[in-house]
Design an enzyme around this catalytic site. Structure first.
Site, mmCIF file in Angstrom:
data_model
loop_
_atom_site.group_PDB
_atom_site.id
_atom_site.type_symbol
_atom_site.label_atom_id
_atom_site.label_comp_id
_atom_site.label_asym_id
_atom_site.label_seq_id
_atom_site.Cartn_x
_atom_site.Cartn_y
_atom_site.Cartn_z
ATOM 1 N N LYS A 96 -7.182 11.063 -7.008
ATOM 2 C CA LYS A 96 -7.330 11.425 -5.587
ATOM 3 C C LYS A 96 -6.203 11.066 -4.714
ATOM 4 C CE LYS A 96 -8.700 8.719 -2.165
ATOM 5 N NZ LYS A 96 -7.978 9.319 -1.279
ATOM 6 N N GLY A 143 -0.736 2.364 -2.594
ATOM 7 C CA GLY A 143 -1.154 2.415 -1.234
ATOM 8 C C GLY A 143 -0.823 1.137 -0.513
ATOM 9 N N GLY A 154 -5.400 -1.983 -1.389
ATOM 10 C CA GLY A 154 -5.222 -2.343 -2.667
ATOM 11 C C GLY A 154 -6.065 -3.722 -2.818
ATOM 12 N N GLU A 186 0.078 -0.697 -7.011
ATOM 13 C CA GLU A 186 1.503 -0.563 -6.291
ATOM 14 C C GLU A 186 1.432 -0.482 -4.963
ATOM 15 O OE1 GLU A 186 4.374 -0.439 -8.189
ATOM 16 O OE2 GLU A 186 3.291 -0.034 -9.878
ATOM 17 N N CYS A 203 7.947 2.640 0.372
ATOM 18 C CA CYS A 203 7.265 1.409 -0.226
ATOM 19 C C CYS A 203 8.497 0.349 -0.153
ATOM 20 C CB CYS A 203 6.762 1.141 -1.296
ATOM 21 S SG CYS A 203 7.138 2.093 -2.689
ATOM 22 N N GLU A 227 4.521 -4.591 7.520
ATOM 23 C CA GLU A 227 5.050 -3.199 7.000
ATOM 24 C C GLU A 227 5.119 -2.243 7.970
ATOM 25 O OE1 GLU A 227 3.329 -1.130 3.706
ATOM 26 O OE2 GLU A 227 5.129 -0.913 2.873
#
Ligand code: NAD
Length: 491
Positions: free
Chosen positions: A177, A229, A234, A251, A285, A385
């Site tokens: 997905k 993501g 997560g 991740e 990331c 972030e």
């Protein structure tokens, strides 16, 4: 062309036959209507994957040479269609063409890498305690089973391939997905899977957002979930995965430090710092979003960084400017909100800080490269972030201060050190609590080397040998070389 999902070997419009629209971030024009998966479609895909793994077993039981050959064919076809894939990625995601071409190259080599690795010897033989007779003890690796793979939109093709290639090489059945923001190259990749004849039910493609992700992560019939993501999503995946104690790989996000000492090569440090934060519009990331520079070098470094970053060209990503638009309006507004926040927090915006609308960029989601100076660790723009072309600058006086500042984050994905003193570089990099680090460079990434984060940046590793092992169970087999009784009981 109709952009559909792929379930149990068939292209389908799904239960609802409902589409959503995706736009070209360069100019906001219509790009495609895509069929969305329903929750029932997700259950059908899980069932198909389960049947293909546990009952049909064609892929799982295929010898690794034949499986490897199929993966090599996928790589060859992808390579022959490189321009088509790269251009589609640009239209969908907004990254400059040469970056999209690198992504396709990396994807091709990822398939080749795992096609070869699966044929390498693995497992081990152990010299074990022989209290219960002479034993021969060894291990084999087996596929984990039904694997759900969830990815973000920043490297739409590549993030998928990082999971699909090792998961398939290991013999699993998958439900993939991608982020609904950018699915077009994933759909094209599944055309290739279809063409090379991967047995039906082994590869399934669902299109949707968190609702579909939730079904995959909580399903009792999914054996493993690997997720790339945001840390927030997560954490949800991790909670849901507890349902049947799924294997998980995460991740997640990052806020990575780029530590620059005064003895660095000025031009080198400036160029790599730019690559660290402006490549892919900062939507990486591992981006070097926190520059931590030695005080005595600050003025010289910042002056050159601003001069060069100001010259970064923005424009139609198909024409290879230095930067394209960010992925969509939502993301652009998110980044612009952070920029406003930084200004309010008292950071000094010394470059950019606004939506860029000059010339051909007038209708696109462009953000001028943005540099905040005079930042401190308490500011949210330093802690959180941003995932855009925004970098913060802090200064340090001592090596210890640089290390403490670098590690002052809940994230631990990546980090770099710039210096011409080899011993200092090694000392500092060893102290940085992050899974991916660089000395005198920033952001190169290799199929052969393990990729993943410390702390809240994730669990597990992708790429390299570890990236294959993530999708395998290890079984211990103990053989009694002297069958018969051992005389443990007296009766
Ligand atoms: P996101 O977390 O919003 O979405 C990622 C994927 O998860 C999408 O497919 C989304 O539909 C799905 N999703 C969202 N909520 C979910 C839920 N509750 N359960 C299951 N699936 C869910 O992230 P994004 O905005 O697409 O991507 C940006 C993030 O990805 C950044 O935080 C970035 O650092 C991270 N990222 C990490 C790596 C890495 O290697 N560590 C690589 C690329 C991107």
């Amino acid at each position: 062309m109709e952009w559909m999902m792929y379930i149990n070997g068939n292209w389908t419009k799904g239960e609802l036959e409902k589409t959503y629209e995706t736009l070209n971030p360069y100019d906001g024009s219509h790009l495609a209507y895509i069929y969305e998966s329903s929750e029932r479609d997700a259950l059908v895909a899980i069932k198909a994957a389960k049947y293909s793994f546990y009952d049909d077993r064609k892929w799982r039981d295929m010898d690794s040479q034949t499986k490897g050959d199929i993966l090599l064919r996928i790589a060859d076809i992808l390579e022959s269609r490189k321009e088509e894939f790269a251009r589609l990625e640009v239209l969908d995601n907004g990254k400059p063409l040469r970056e999209a071409e690198c992504d396709v190259d990396d994807a091709v080599h990822n398939f080749r890498y795992y096609a070869s690795l699966i044929k390498a010897p693995y497992g081990g033989v152990y010299d074990v305690n022989s209290g219960f007779g002479k034993m021969h003890s060894y291990t084999i690796h087996e596929p984990t089973g039904v694997c759900a793979l969830i990815t973000p939109w920043n490297y739409p093709l590549l993030m998928g391939v990082w999971k699909l290639a090792p998961a398939l090489a290991a013999g699993n059945s998958v439900i993939y997905k991608p982020s609904p923001y950018c699915v077009l190259t994933s759909i094209k990749l599944f055309e290739i899977f279809d063409e090379v004849g991967i047995p039906k039910g082994v590869c399934n493609l669902l299109i949707g957002g968190a609702n579909i992700g939730n079904i995959l992560s909580s399903s009792m019939d999914v054996d493993m979930i690997t997720f790339t993501g945001s840390t927030k999503a997560g954490q949800m995946v991790m909670k849901n995965a507890a349902s049947n104690v799924k294997k998980i790989g995460l991740e997640l996000g990052g806020k990575s430090p780029n530590v620059i000492f005064a003895d660095s090569d000025l031009d080198g440090a400036v160029e790599w710092a730019m690559l660290g934060i402006f490549l892919n519009q900062g939507q990486i990331c591992s981006a070097g979003s926190r520059i931590i520079v030695e005080e005595s070098f600050h003025d010289k470094f910042v002056k050159r960084l601003v001069e060069r970053a100001n010259n970064i060209t923005l424009g139609n990503p198909l024409n290879n400017p230095d930067m394209g638009p960010v992925v969509n309006e939502i993301q652009m507004n998110r980044v612009l909100d952070y920029i406003e926040l930084g200004k309010k927090e008292g950071a000094k915006c010394i470059l950019g800080g606004y939506r860029y609308t000059d010339g051909e960029c007038k209708d696109g989601y462009f953000i001028k490269p943005t540099i905040f100076d005079d930042c401190s660790s308490e500011m949210r723009i330093v802690k959180e972030e941003i995932f855009g072309p925004v970098v913060t600058i802090q200064t340090f006086k001592t090596e210890k201060e640089a290390i403490d500042m670098a590690n002052d984050s809940p994230y631990g994905l990546a980090g770099a050190v710039f210096t011409s003193d080899g011993a200092k570089a090694l000392r500092v990099i060893k102290e940085i609590r992050a899974g991916i680090t660089w000395i005198n460079c920033y952001n190169p990434c290799f199929n052969e080397a393990p990729w993943g984060g410390y702390k809240m940046s994730g669990i597990g590793r992708e790429l390299g040998i570890k990236g294959l092992e993530e999708y395998q169970e290890i079984k211990q087999i103990n053989i009694n070389l002297y069958p018969g009784t051992v005389g443990w009981y007296n009766n």
